[in-house]
Structures are given as C-alpha cells and as structure tokens.
Design a protein around this motif. Structure first.
Motif, PDB file in Angstrom:
ATOM      1  N   LEU A  86      50.692  58.241  -2.816  1.00  0.00           N
ATOM      2  CA  LEU A  86      51.997  58.885  -2.833  1.00  0.00           C
ATOM      3  C   LEU A  86      52.909  58.226  -1.798  1.00  0.00           C
ATOM      4  O   LEU A  86      52.447  57.822  -0.724  1.00  0.00           O
ATOM      5  CB  LEU A  86      51.863  60.377  -2.511  1.00  0.00           C
ATOM      6  CG  LEU A  86      51.187  61.246  -3.578  1.00  0.00           C
ATOM      7  CD1 LEU A  86      50.809  62.603  -2.974  1.00  0.00           C
ATOM      8  CD2 LEU A  86      52.096  61.435  -4.779  1.00  0.00           C
ATOM      9  N   SER A  87      54.186  58.131  -2.111  1.00  0.00           N
ATOM     10  CA  SER A  87      55.131  57.530  -1.168  1.00  0.00           C
ATOM     11  C   SER A  87      55.389  58.472   0.001  1.00  0.00           C
ATOM     12  O   SER A  87      55.278  59.697  -0.121  1.00  0.00           O
ATOM     13  CB  SER A  87      56.457  57.211  -1.872  1.00  0.00           C
ATOM     14  OG  SER A  87      57.162  58.417  -2.171  1.00  0.00           O
ATOM     15  N   ASN A  90      58.118  61.015  -0.873  1.00  0.00           N
ATOM     16  CA  ASN A  90      57.694  62.160  -1.679  1.00  0.00           C
ATOM     17  C   ASN A  90      56.754  63.088  -0.917  1.00  0.00           C
ATOM     18  O   ASN A  90      56.765  64.306  -1.130  1.00  0.00           O
ATOM     19  CB  ASN A  90      57.063  61.681  -2.977  1.00  0.00           C
ATOM     20  CG  ASN A  90      58.107  61.265  -3.999  1.00  0.00           C
ATOM     21  OD1 ASN A  90      59.280  61.620  -3.877  1.00  0.00           O
ATOM     22  ND2 ASN A  90      57.701  60.500  -4.998  1.00  0.00           N
ATOM     23  N   LEU A  94      57.365  67.079  -0.504  1.00  0.00           N
ATOM     24  CA  LEU A  94      56.328  68.053  -0.822  1.00  0.00           C
ATOM     25  C   LEU A  94      55.967  68.902   0.386  1.00  0.00           C
ATOM     26  O   LEU A  94      55.716  70.110   0.265  1.00  0.00           O
ATOM     27  CB  LEU A  94      55.087  67.327  -1.357  1.00  0.00           C
ATOM     28  CG  LEU A  94      55.250  66.704  -2.752  1.00  0.00           C
ATOM     29  CD1 LEU A  94      54.124  65.729  -3.038  1.00  0.00           C
ATOM     30  CD2 LEU A  94      55.311  67.784  -3.828  1.00  0.00           C
ATOM     31  N   GLN A 140      46.274  62.091  -3.606  1.00  0.00           N
ATOM     32  CA  GLN A 140      46.564  63.298  -4.370  1.00  0.00           C
ATOM     33  C   GLN A 140      46.769  64.454  -3.400  1.00  0.00           C
ATOM     34  O   GLN A 140      46.011  64.617  -2.446  1.00  0.00           O
ATOM     35  CB  GLN A 140      45.400  63.615  -5.312  1.00  0.00           C
ATOM     36  CG  GLN A 140      45.536  64.921  -6.077  1.00  0.00           C
ATOM     37  CD  GLN A 140      44.438  65.091  -7.104  1.00  0.00           C
ATOM     38  OE1 GLN A 140      44.645  64.821  -8.292  1.00  0.00           O
ATOM     39  NE2 GLN A 140      43.275  65.528  -6.689  1.00  0.00           N
ATOM     40  N   ILE A 164      56.516  61.613  -9.356  1.00  0.00           N
ATOM     41  CA  ILE A 164      55.277  62.378  -9.224  1.00  0.00           C
ATOM     42  C   ILE A 164      55.094  63.274 -10.442  1.00  0.00           C
ATOM     43  O   ILE A 164      56.010  63.489 -11.223  1.00  0.00           O
ATOM     44  CB  ILE A 164      55.245  63.231  -7.942  1.00  0.00           C
ATOM     45  CG1 ILE A 164      56.337  64.307  -7.984  1.00  0.00           C
ATOM     46  CG2 ILE A 164      55.344  62.358  -6.705  1.00  0.00           C
ATOM     47  CD1 ILE A 164      56.207  65.337  -6.880  1.00  0.00           C
ATOM     48  N   LYS A 165      53.880  63.794 -10.586  1.00  0.00           N
ATOM     49  CA  LYS A 165      53.594  64.724 -11.688  1.00  0.00           C
ATOM     50  C   LYS A 165      52.453  65.654 -11.275  1.00  0.00           C
ATOM     51  O   LYS A 165      51.729  65.398 -10.303  1.00  0.00           O
ATOM     52  CB  LYS A 165      53.194  63.963 -12.949  1.00  0.00           C
ATOM     53  CG  LYS A 165      51.832  63.282 -12.859  1.00  0.00           C
ATOM     54  CD  LYS A 165      51.448  62.639 -14.180  1.00  0.00           C
ATOM     55  CE  LYS A 165      50.052  62.004 -14.111  1.00  0.00           C
ATOM     56  NZ  LYS A 165      49.664  61.375 -15.399  1.00  0.00           N
ATOM     57  N   SER A 167      49.012  66.466 -12.237  1.00  0.00           N
ATOM     58  CA  SER A 167      47.950  65.844 -13.032  1.00  0.00           C
ATOM     59  C   SER A 167      46.975  66.868 -13.589  1.00  0.00           C
ATOM     60  O   SER A 167      46.331  66.630 -14.611  1.00  0.00           O
ATOM     61  CB  SER A 167      47.186  64.820 -12.188  1.00  0.00           C
ATOM     62  OG  SER A 167      47.958  63.677 -11.964  1.00  0.00           O
ATOM     63  N   ILE A 186      48.718  67.093  -7.547  1.00  0.00           N
ATOM     64  CA  ILE A 186      49.950  66.291  -7.634  1.00  0.00           C
ATOM     65  C   ILE A 186      49.629  64.840  -7.288  1.00  0.00           C
ATOM     66  O   ILE A 186      49.045  64.547  -6.232  1.00  0.00           O
ATOM     67  CB  ILE A 186      51.022  66.842  -6.676  1.00  0.00           C
ATOM     68  CG1 ILE A 186      51.326  68.303  -7.039  1.00  0.00           C
ATOM     69  CG2 ILE A 186      52.293  65.997  -6.750  1.00  0.00           C
ATOM     70  CD1 ILE A 186      52.097  69.038  -5.968  1.00  0.00           C
ATOM     71  N   THR A 187      50.005  63.944  -8.182  1.00  0.00           N
ATOM     72  CA  THR A 187      49.798  62.506  -7.991  1.00  0.00           C
ATOM     73  C   THR A 187      51.070  61.762  -8.361  1.00  0.00           C
ATOM     74  O   THR A 187      52.037  62.349  -8.850  1.00  0.00           O
ATOM     75  CB  THR A 187      48.666  61.978  -8.894  1.00  0.00           C
ATOM     76  OG1 THR A 187      49.073  62.125 -10.261  1.00  0.00           O
ATOM     77  CG2 THR A 187      47.357  62.719  -8.659  1.00  0.00           C
ATOM     78  N   ASN A 188      51.047  60.449  -8.162  1.00  0.00           N
ATOM     79  CA  ASN A 188      52.110  59.623  -8.728  1.00  0.00           C
ATOM     80  C   ASN A 188      52.077  59.734 -10.251  1.00  0.00           C
ATOM     81  O   ASN A 188      51.012  59.952 -10.856  1.00  0.00           O
ATOM     82  CB  ASN A 188      51.949  58.170  -8.299  1.00  0.00           C
ATOM     83  CG  ASN A 188      52.399  57.945  -6.873  1.00  0.00           C
ATOM     84  OD1 ASN A 188      53.317  58.600  -6.384  1.00  0.00           O
ATOM     85  ND2 ASN A 188      51.741  57.023  -6.183  1.00  0.00           N
ATOM     86  N   SER A 189      53.225  59.565 -10.872  1.00  0.00           N
ATOM     87  CA  SER A 189      53.330  59.807 -12.309  1.00  0.00           C
ATOM     88  C   SER A 189      52.585  58.782 -13.160  1.00  0.00           C
ATOM     89  O   SER A 189      52.303  59.050 -14.331  1.00  0.00           O
ATOM     90  CB  SER A 189      54.795  59.893 -12.745  1.00  0.00           C
ATOM     91  OG  SER A 189      55.577  58.917 -12.154  1.00  0.00           O
TER      92      SER A 189
END
Length: 269
Positions: A86-87, A90, A94, A140, A164-165, A167, A186-189
């Motif tokens: 994750l960046s 972001n 979060l 994650q 992000i999404k 998962s 939650i992870t990168n998309s």
C-alpha cells in the motif's frame, strides 16, 4: 485433473473446519502429493508468518501466497517472489478513517503483523496507536468492528480513495450478530489471488492449464477463474460455486482431502 502440477488451497472455510482445525487426513494427502511432485500452495488472506507456520506444519510446499495475493514467498530460502505494498498516501488516509471510526486493525507486513487488538491475536505485535504503522511496508490492512453501521460508513468513505479495494469481507456483514466481529481486508486494487497464481506459475514455469484451486469465498473467485481445475467447497458462496467445475464436500467433511485424494488416484492409477 490428470494434468495438474500445482494446487492452490484456501485456508479459512476451506482447509480449516468450523473449529479452525486442519485434519490429519488433509495432512496425509499433502504428503502423498508431495511424494509424486505435486506443488500445494496455501493461498489465503492471512498474514505471511501465520501462513508459513501452517504450511510447515501440514507438509505443504515451500511456497505460500498470503494477504489475498499481495505476498508470494518461498520460506525455504527467504526469497520474496512478489510484494505489493500500500502507498504511504493511502495508508495515511486509512489511518484517519480508523481513528474516526475507532476501529480495530491488523497491518500485514512481510515479516510481522501489527494490531491494536489485545485479545486473541497470538503472533501479532501489539501497537497502541494506528500512527505506529505509518512507515511500515503494509501489504494488507484489515479493519474490524462489531458495529455494522460503522463498517457501512467506513466502506462508503474508502470508496473515494483511489488505488485500493476491499479484497475480502466477513460473510456476516449485512446480517451481523451483536457478538460477531466484522472485517474488511484492504489491498491495492491490482491485488488478487488470481493474479498471484499467475505470477507464481510464471516463476515456476508451470503451464496455467496444469493448475487447480480450491476455495469457499468470493475472494477466491479470481483464483478459480484463473486455474484450469476449479473446485468450490459445498459451504462456498453461491457466486463461487458458479465458477467451479467441481464441488467437493464441506470444510467440516474434509472436502479438500476428498478432492485431493481423487486427484492423487487419477495421477497414480
């Protein structure tokens, strides 16, 4: 099934029964498959360290896929095959939402998982503030609450965060009991179990036509769409069953062992 060279197996609701146990029957079939050169890869939303521990204990291969596909690791030599982080931007967004809604969280990193939960989380490092995860390489981020309305509001807020999404989520979200904790992974998309399957097969030079996967939840859909032999548990979601070309018995009936024993018999007859 006779062309199968590698099998991807989900853990919760698939390999593990309702009491979170893995049977000796499953362990024995993993050992028999290893003896004939079949690679079995635990493929889960769980943290890497937890996944490695189970893989070692139950005679799976040296390869694991964790954090819903954000991590691929070879624990025999410590080789990180894939790590999708994750960046920082972001993570900071979060963090603010975690504070706003006073959520429990678990941050999955390669070497360690961090949490503010002080109950029932062996192996994770306890942190006292979400600010302590700012500089971590997080694969994650899992958020949890007992309050369904809070989770609904959180989901609405993160829909505006690009890249992000969610998962995976608890099946009880939308119909929660007061004692049931709800979660979002939650992870990168661009993270998925299906993408991780492709990456590991390329790395091992295994044809995607020689793959099998077994799962029970919607986060397994892309994994089943990717492989050749698609197996859903009898306790799987209806959406996952629609993707399957085999439905085995439930996780409480050792459904993984049942389908893998069938595979073994086909390969050795």
């Amino acid at each position: 099934m006779k062309n199968t060279k590698i099998v991807f197996v989900d853990l919760d609701g698939t390999l593990k029964d309702s009491n979170k146990k893995i049977s000796m029957r499953n362990k024995r079939i993993f050992e028999k498959l290893a003896d004939i050169g079949i690679v079995v890869v635990f493929t889960t939303g769980r943290p890497l360290s937890y996944t490695i521990s189970l893989s070692k204990q139950f005679s799976s291969s040296n390869y694991v896929i964790s954090s819903n596909g954000a991590e691929i690791y070879n624990y025999s030599n410590g080789n990180v095959i894939y790590h999708n982080r994750l960046s920082r931007e972001n993570i900071n967004k979060l963090k603010e939402l975690i504070k706003k809604y006073q959520l429990f969280f678990i941050a999955n990193c390669l070497t360690q998982a961090y949490t503010n939960k002080t109950f029932d989380d062996p192996g994770k490092k306890i942190v006292h503030s979400v600010d302590e995860i700012t500089d971590l390489n997080i694969s994650q981020l899992i958020v949890e609450s007992y309050d369904e309305e809070v989770m609904r509001l959180f989901k609405n807020d993160i829909s505006g965060i690009s890249g992000i999404k969610i998962s995976n989520k608890s099946r009880s979200s939308g119909a929660s009991a007061s004692d049931q904790i709800l979660f979002y992974d939650i992870t990168n998309s661009d993270v998925s179990k299906g993408n991780a399957v492709k990456i590991l097969c390329d790395y091992l030079n295994i044809d995607i036509k020689k793959t099998m996967a077994i799962g029970d939840s919607d986060n397994d859909i892309e994994m089943l769409q990717t492989v050749n032999v698609k197996v859903a548990m009898n306790n799987a979601t209806e959406a996952l069953k629609k993707e399957a070309n085999f439905i085995t018995l439930s996780n409480d009936e050792e459904g993984v062992a049942v389908i893998l024993e069938r595979l073994y018999n086909e390969l050795t007859c």
